[in-house]
Structures are given as C-alpha cells and as structure tokens.
Design a protein around this motif. Structure first.
Motif, PDB file in Angstrom:
ATOM      1  N   ILE A  90       0.837  -1.205   0.000  1.00 51.67           N
ATOM      2  CA  ILE A  90       0.000   0.000   0.000  1.00 51.67           C
ATOM      3  C   ILE A  90       0.869   1.251   0.000  1.00 51.67           C
ATOM      4  O   ILE A  90       0.617   2.204  -0.749  1.00 51.67           O
ATOM      5  CB  ILE A  90      -0.954  -0.007   1.203  1.00 51.67           C
ATOM      6  CG1 ILE A  90      -2.028  -1.092   1.031  1.00 51.67           C
ATOM      7  CG2 ILE A  90      -1.615   1.349   1.382  1.00 51.67           C
ATOM      8  CD1 ILE A  90      -2.990  -1.208   2.194  1.00 51.67           C
ATOM      9  N   LEU A  91       1.922   1.267   0.817  1.00 47.16           N
ATOM     10  CA  LEU A  91       2.824   2.422   0.857  1.00 47.16           C
ATOM     11  C   LEU A  91       3.512   2.625  -0.490  1.00 47.16           C
ATOM     12  O   LEU A  91       3.701   3.769  -0.934  1.00 47.16           O
ATOM     13  CB  LEU A  91       3.870   2.229   1.952  1.00 47.16           C
ATOM     14  CG  LEU A  91       3.392   2.442   3.397  1.00 47.16           C
ATOM     15  CD1 LEU A  91       4.501   2.099   4.381  1.00 47.16           C
ATOM     16  CD2 LEU A  91       2.940   3.887   3.606  1.00 47.16           C
ATOM     17  N   ALA A  92       3.876   1.515  -1.154  1.00 51.78           N
ATOM     18  CA  ALA A  92       4.513   1.640  -2.465  1.00 51.78           C
ATOM     19  C   ALA A  92       3.560   2.248  -3.482  1.00 51.78           C
ATOM     20  O   ALA A  92       3.953   3.110  -4.293  1.00 51.78           O
ATOM     21  CB  ALA A  92       4.991   0.260  -2.931  1.00 51.78           C
ATOM     22  N   ARG A  93       2.301   1.826  -3.455  1.00 48.70           N
ATOM     23  CA  ARG A  93       1.302   2.366  -4.379  1.00 48.70           C
ATOM     24  C   ARG A  93       1.071   3.856  -4.102  1.00 48.70           C
ATOM     25  O   ARG A  93       0.987   4.676  -5.029  1.00 48.70           O
ATOM     26  CB  ARG A  93       0.000   1.584  -4.240  1.00 48.70           C
ATOM     27  CG  ARG A  93      -1.154   2.073  -5.100  1.00 48.70           C
ATOM     28  CD  ARG A  93      -0.903   1.877  -6.594  1.00 48.70           C
ATOM     29  NE  ARG A  93      -2.092   2.195  -7.363  1.00 48.70           N
ATOM     30  CZ  ARG A  93      -2.977   1.283  -7.769  1.00 48.70           C
ATOM     31  NH1 ARG A  93      -2.793  -0.001  -7.486  1.00 48.70           N
ATOM     32  NH2 ARG A  93      -4.026   1.651  -8.469  1.00 48.70           N
ATOM     33  N   VAL A  94       0.969   4.217  -2.838  1.00 48.37           N
ATOM     34  CA  VAL A  94       0.767   5.623  -2.478  1.00 48.37           C
ATOM     35  C   VAL A  94       1.977   6.459  -2.914  1.00 48.37           C
ATOM     36  O   VAL A  94       1.834   7.585  -3.408  1.00 48.37           O
ATOM     37  CB  VAL A  94       0.523   5.766  -0.963  1.00 48.37           C
ATOM     38  CG1 VAL A  94       0.493   7.232  -0.561  1.00 48.37           C
ATOM     39  CG2 VAL A  94      -0.783   5.096  -0.572  1.00 48.37           C
ATOM     40  N   GLY A  95       3.190   5.912  -2.733  1.00 47.11           N
ATOM     41  CA  GLY A  95       4.387   6.632  -3.134  1.00 47.11           C
ATOM     42  C   GLY A  95       4.437   6.902  -4.625  1.00 47.11           C
ATOM     43  O   GLY A  95       4.926   7.945  -5.063  1.00 47.11           O
ATOM     44  N   GLU A  96       3.898   5.978  -5.422  1.00 47.62           N
ATOM     45  CA  GLU A  96       3.863   6.170  -6.869  1.00 47.62           C
ATOM     46  C   GLU A  96       2.890   7.280  -7.267  1.00 47.62           C
ATOM     47  O   GLU A  96       3.160   8.037  -8.202  1.00 47.62           O
ATOM     48  CB  GLU A  96       3.465   4.865  -7.563  1.00 47.62           C
ATOM     49  CG  GLU A  96       4.490   3.746  -7.411  1.00 47.62           C
ATOM     50  CD  GLU A  96       3.978   2.440  -7.980  1.00 47.62           C
ATOM     51  OE1 GLU A  96       2.819   2.434  -8.469  1.00 47.62           O
ATOM     52  OE2 GLU A  96       4.704   1.433  -7.934  1.00 47.62           O
ATOM     53  N   GLU A  97       1.770   7.365  -6.559  1.00 48.09           N
ATOM     54  CA  GLU A  97       0.715   8.307  -6.944  1.00 48.09           C
ATOM     55  C   GLU A  97       0.857   9.662  -6.252  1.00 48.09           C
ATOM     56  O   GLU A  97       0.420  10.675  -6.785  1.00 48.09           O
ATOM     57  CB  GLU A  97      -0.659   7.704  -6.613  1.00 48.09           C
ATOM     58  CG  GLU A  97      -0.962   6.419  -7.385  1.00 48.09           C
ATOM     59  CD  GLU A  97      -2.297   5.827  -7.004  1.00 48.09           C
ATOM     60  OE1 GLU A  97      -2.878   6.301  -5.996  1.00 48.09           O
ATOM     61  OE2 GLU A  97      -2.759   4.910  -7.698  1.00 48.09           O
ATOM     62  N   GLU A  98       1.426   9.685  -5.063  1.00 51.35           N
ATOM     63  CA  GLU A  98       1.514  10.926  -4.282  1.00 51.35           C
ATOM     64  C   GLU A  98       2.964  11.154  -3.879  1.00 51.35           C
ATOM     65  O   GLU A  98       3.357  10.954  -2.734  1.00 51.35           O
ATOM     66  CB  GLU A  98       0.614  10.822  -3.034  1.00 51.35           C
ATOM     67  CG  GLU A  98      -0.837  10.525  -3.323  1.00 51.35           C
ATOM     68  CD  GLU A  98      -1.558  11.717  -3.916  1.00 51.35           C
ATOM     69  OE1 GLU A  98      -1.063  12.836  -3.748  1.00 51.35           O
ATOM     70  OE2 GLU A  98      -2.624  11.511  -4.545  1.00 51.35           O
ATOM     71  N   GLN A  99       3.767  11.621  -4.815  1.00 53.37           N
ATOM     72  CA  GLN A  99       5.192  11.766  -4.550  1.00 53.37           C
ATOM     73  C   GLN A  99       5.498  12.911  -3.595  1.00 53.37           C
ATOM     74  O   GLN A  99       6.579  12.969  -3.011  1.00 53.37           O
ATOM     75  CB  GLN A  99       5.928  11.974  -5.872  1.00 53.37           C
ATOM     76  CG  GLN A  99       5.801  10.777  -6.815  1.00 53.37           C
ATOM     77  CD  GLN A  99       6.550  10.992  -8.113  1.00 53.37           C
ATOM     78  OE1 GLN A  99       7.167  12.037  -8.318  1.00 53.37           O
ATOM     79  NE2 GLN A  99       6.506  10.003  -8.996  1.00 53.37           N
ATOM     80  N   ASN A 100       4.569  13.855  -3.439  1.00 52.29           N
ATOM     81  CA  ASN A 100       4.797  15.000  -2.547  1.00 52.29           C
ATOM     82  C   ASN A 100       4.290  14.741  -1.135  1.00 52.29           C
ATOM     83  O   ASN A 100       4.196  15.665  -0.334  1.00 52.29           O
ATOM     84  CB  ASN A 100       4.117  16.246  -3.117  1.00 52.29           C
ATOM     85  CG  ASN A 100       4.734  16.681  -4.437  1.00 52.29           C
ATOM     86  OD1 ASN A 100       5.927  16.515  -4.648  1.00 52.29           O
ATOM     87  ND2 ASN A 100       3.902  17.224  -5.318  1.00 52.29           N
ATOM     88  N   ARG A 101       3.955  13.509  -0.843  1.00 55.33           N
ATOM     89  CA  ARG A 101       3.472  13.166   0.502  1.00 55.33           C
ATOM     90  C   ARG A 101       4.435  12.173   1.134  1.00 55.33           C
ATOM     91  O   ARG A 101       4.217  10.963   1.103  1.00 55.33           O
ATOM     92  CB  ARG A 101       2.083  12.548   0.412  1.00 55.33           C
ATOM     93  CG  ARG A 101       1.059  13.498  -0.190  1.00 55.33           C
ATOM     94  CD  ARG A 101       0.021  13.825   0.804  1.00 55.33           C
ATOM     95  NE  ARG A 101      -1.020  14.637   0.213  1.00 55.33           N
ATOM     96  CZ  ARG A 101      -2.063  15.085   0.873  1.00 55.33           C
ATOM     97  NH1 ARG A 101      -2.192  14.807   2.142  1.00 55.33           N
ATOM     98  NH2 ARG A 101      -2.967  15.825   0.287  1.00 55.33           N
ATOM     99  N   PRO A 102       5.530  12.643   1.705  1.00 56.59           N
ATOM    100  CA  PRO A 102       6.532  11.701   2.207  1.00 56.59           C
ATOM    101  C   PRO A 102       6.096  10.958   3.462  1.00 56.59           C
ATOM    102  O   PRO A 102       6.594   9.883   3.744  1.00 56.59           O
ATOM    103  CB  PRO A 102       7.741  12.605   2.498  1.00 56.59           C
ATOM    104  CG  PRO A 102       7.143  13.953   2.777  1.00 56.59           C
ATOM    105  CD  PRO A 102       5.926  14.042   1.905  1.00 56.59           C
ATOM    106  N   ARG A 103       5.175  11.538   4.242  1.00 55.88           N
ATOM    107  CA  ARG A 103       4.775  10.903   5.513  1.00 55.88           C
ATOM    108  C   ARG A 103       3.344  10.406   5.409  1.00 55.88           C
ATOM    109  O   ARG A 103       2.399  11.187   5.331  1.00 55.88           O
ATOM    110  CB  ARG A 103       4.901  11.906   6.659  1.00 55.88           C
ATOM    111  CG  ARG A 103       6.335  12.351   6.920  1.00 55.88           C
ATOM    112  CD  ARG A 103       6.399  13.299   8.095  1.00 55.88           C
ATOM    113  NE  ARG A 103       5.645  14.523   7.865  1.00 55.88           N
ATOM    114  CZ  ARG A 103       5.521  15.498   8.750  1.00 55.88           C
ATOM    115  NH1 ARG A 103       6.093  15.391   9.929  1.00 55.88           N
ATOM    116  NH2 ARG A 103       4.812  16.575   8.463  1.00 55.88           N
ATOM    117  N   VAL A 104       3.191   9.092   5.405  1.00 50.09           N
ATOM    118  CA  VAL A 104       1.874   8.469   5.280  1.00 50.09           C
ATOM    119  C   VAL A 104       1.775   7.341   6.304  1.00 50.09           C
ATOM    120  O   VAL A 104       2.702   6.539   6.458  1.00 50.09           O
ATOM    121  CB  VAL A 104       1.656   7.898   3.865  1.00 50.09           C
ATOM    122  CG1 VAL A 104       0.338   7.141   3.798  1.00 50.09           C
ATOM    123  CG2 VAL A 104       1.660   9.023   2.831  1.00 50.09           C
TER     124      VAL A 104
END
Length: 426
Positions: free
Chosen positions: A144-158
């Motif tokens: 899930i974190l990898a998918r979020v990192g691909e789509e939301e590159q400006n959100r480093p803290r999730v």
C-alpha cells in the motif's frame, strides 16, 4: 263723513308703514351681515383648503423623499449584507484551505478496510502461524505504501491504518474444517497479524449475515470525509452489497479516494461497474473461495456445540450427528436456492423426523450458510410461544419468537399471520 275718524285712519296707516320700513331696513342689515359672514366663512374655507393642500403637498413630497431615502438605505443594507456574506464565504474558504494545508503538513492517513468473508489469506501463510500473520501484515503495509508513493510523490509521511473485519470463530471453523490449517495455526496467525503493527486491528464481528458489512460501510461514510485521509484501500470486491454506499460516495465527490484490493479473481458485477482502480498483491489473499468437500466420513463445518439450540452437546456428539446417512445425496449449492431447502432443525438443533422430513439433511454447509439458516429460521413461529407458552430453549431457539414485520404486520390485520402468540407482535 266724520273728519276726525278719517284723520285717525291716516295716522294709523302711516304708523304701520313706518314700522314696516323699519323692519325692512333691519332685515336688510341682517341680510348684509349674513352675506358678509358667509363671504368670510367662504374665504376662510378657501384659505384653509389651500393651507391643507399645501400641507398635503409637502407631506407627499416628504413621503416621497422618505421612500427614496428608505430605498437608498435598503439598497445600501443589501449591498453590505452581500459584502458580509462574501467575506464570510472567503473566511470559510480560507479556513478550509488552512485545514487542508495543516493536514498536508501532518502525516496523511491511508485507510485499509477489509471484509474477511471474501478475503482469505493464502494457505501457506495461515499454516505458518504467527510468522505468517506478521508477514501478511508487513506485505500489505509495504504494498500500500509503495502504491501511495507512486501516486503521491509529494506526501513523504503516510500512515496506513488497517481494519480487518471477520467472524473469527466462523472463519476458524471453515478453515479448520477444510483442513486449510489447524486451530493453533489459525489463532497464531491472527495474533501475529494483529501484533505486527500498532495500526493494524482485527475486529471480530461475531455471527451475523451483514455484521462486517455494516461496520465497513460506517467506516467508509465517516473516514472518507476527513481531509487528512488520502486514500481508502477497500477489500469488498466479492460483495455487491457495498455498491449503494460507494454510489453515495460517488454522489458526494469522494469516490476518487477509493482503491479496491484484489481478493477473489471474480469481482462482483456492480462493484466492477464503478471502474475503480485496483491494487493486486501477489501471494497474500486466495484468488478462489475455499473449496467445498467432504473430509473422511464427517460433514465440513459441523454446527458448533455453542451454536445449536437445546442442551449442550460435546464436539464428538455433534460430529456423530453430522455423519451422512447411507448413500447420501451430497449437494454443494447455495442454501437459498435449493429445493428442498435444508432443514433448520437438523442443522441448528435436532430434527426428530429423520428420513420422513420434507426438508433436506444432506447439504454440506459453510459458516455463512449457518448464518442464513438462523436468519431464515426466525421467519417461522416457535410452536411454544405461538401457544403463549414459555419456550424451553429461550434465546437459543432456532425458530422465531417475534414476527419479523413487528407491530405493523399487514397479515396480522387480516388475521393471516403465522405468528399467533400474544407477545409476538409487541
């Protein structure tokens, strides 16, 4: 002729004439006075009328001026009111932007909601017990974190918050009954999954046909409206029942937050029609349902001693009662569509009719089917309560103590309702 008499008449006539003349003169003076008074009154009325007309004219002008001033002040007030409303809207917009900015500055939340009825972990993970549970939680979190990192590159803290809803006991009966894992392995797996991450939670919803559904829907309707919730990864692909809730989120403009988790290979038709993005995690969930089969000489997922009505039975006695009769007609079908339907008393309590029962005793049922049987059983009246007698089984009775339609039962008004007891419509 008498001269003295004639003189007297003349003097009398002269006197009368003088008197009349005086009266006429007096009347003339009175008439002049009246004419003068009338003329004065007329002139006074004319002057008063002119003054009144002047006052009316001034009053009308003042009124017109007042109305003009009122309209002017009214327009000024409306203008100020509109300006205030615009200022309020701008303030609210600024407040929302500030809230969004604050949420961006903080850790964003990614929510994972999983319906355990349709998302069964891989057999090899379950068999590994606690280690398998930890690995499943770690894999889910990382993907899930990898998918979020691909789509939301400006959100480093999730932060990923995961809620797994299931009937722990029913799922255990199904998996152990199908020899997928042992009870010890199952319990260790769930412990490992739950303890792998402080933000991972397994929620036991116990028995009930839509127990998990109602909780997941409530979470969806609440959490998707928080600005700090970035995405919701939703594990409900197997169930069309979630479509109305998702359609409501679509109407509210929140459906873009939803990402589906791939469970079973076959996705429910109405869920598929929404064309939502999908995340498939290899080697995590089963792609097919647990196969239905016979284990040796006993039925799969026999009723638990705590689920059957009446006196408590040992597990051995339940298994013995669950043995198929000679040459059974074993069928693997959904209970709601079969004819004859399964016997509620046989599966939930005890049927004394044996081979003469008009309902079937030869189904192989899973945990979800027992929930359906319990629900359907409550649609038939309990004979004891129907006769206003106490039921020996109490709340564990497989049959209904209350009419499903309640006090507003239409058939009761026609005296056609099967539920006849005095307390059955209260």
């Amino acid at each position: 002729m008498d001269t003295s008499s004639s003189g007297s008449d003349v003097s009398t006539t002269a006197g009368q004439t003088g008197y009349i003349a005086l009266n006429l003169e007096h009347l003339s003076h009175q008439q002049n006075d009246l004419v003068e008074q009338q003329s004065h009154i007329f002139h006074s009325i004319v002057e008063a009328t002119k003054a009144l007309q002047e006052r009316v004219k001034r009053s009308t002008e003042d009124a017109e001026l007042s109305m003009t001033e009122v309209e002017m002040w009214k327009k000024a007030f409306l203008k100020e009111q509109q300006r205030a409303e615009r200022a309020e809207q701008q303030a609210q917009s600024h407040k929302r932007q500030m809230a969004i900015q604050v949420s961006k500055d903080r850790d964003s939340i990614v929510l994972a909601l999983i319906d355990g009825d349709g998302y069964i972990f891989k057999d090899e993970l379950l068999k590994r017990g606690r280690d398998g549970g930890r690995e499943a939680a770690q894999t889910l979190n990382e993907k899930i974190l990898a998918r979020v990192g691909e789509e939301e590159q400006n959100r480093p803290r999730v932060q990923v918050w995961t809620y797994f809803f299931c009937n722990l006991k029913g799922l255990q009966q199904t998996l152990v009954g199908h020899d997928v894992c042992t009870s010890g392995e199952y319990e260790a797996f769930m412990t490992g999954f739950n303890q792998a991450n402080s933000r991972f939670t397994i929620n036991d919803v116990h028995s009930g046909k839509e127990a998990a559904d109602s909780k997941i829907k409530a979470y969806l309707q609440t959490w998707t409206r928080f600005p700090q919730v970035l995405k919701v990864y939703l594990g409900v692909c197997h169930d069309n029942g979630y479509h109305p809730t998702l359609a409501e989120l679509q109407s509210d403009g929140l459906l873009d937050k939803i990402v589906l988790l791939q469970g079973y290979e076959q996705v429910a038709t109405e869920i598929q029609s929404l064309h939502l993005p999908m995340l498939q995690i290899d080697n995590l969930f089963r792609s097919e349902k647990v196969p239905t089969r016979i284990m040796g000489d006993k039925r799969v997922t026999p009723p638990s001693p705590t689920d059957v009505a009446g006196p408590k039975l040992s597990y051995t006695s339940v298994v013995e009662h669950s043995r198929p009769a000679p040459a059974p007609r074993v069928r693997h079908r959904i209970v709601s569509t079969d004819n004859p339907p399964p016997c509620n008393l046989f599966y939930l309590s005890k049927c004394n009719k044996g081979a003469d029962c008009k309902y079937a005793h030869d189904y192989i049922l899973e945990a979800e089917h027992y929930d359906t049987l319990r629900e359907n059983g409550k649609k038939s009246p309990c004979p004891a309560v129907n006769l206003d007698s106490p039921c020996p089984f109490g709340e564990n009775c497989a049959l209904g103590h209350k009419c499903p339609q309640g006090p507003q039962c239409f058939h009761r008004k026609l005296d056609r309702c099967w539920f006849k007891g005095k307390t059955m419509h209260v």
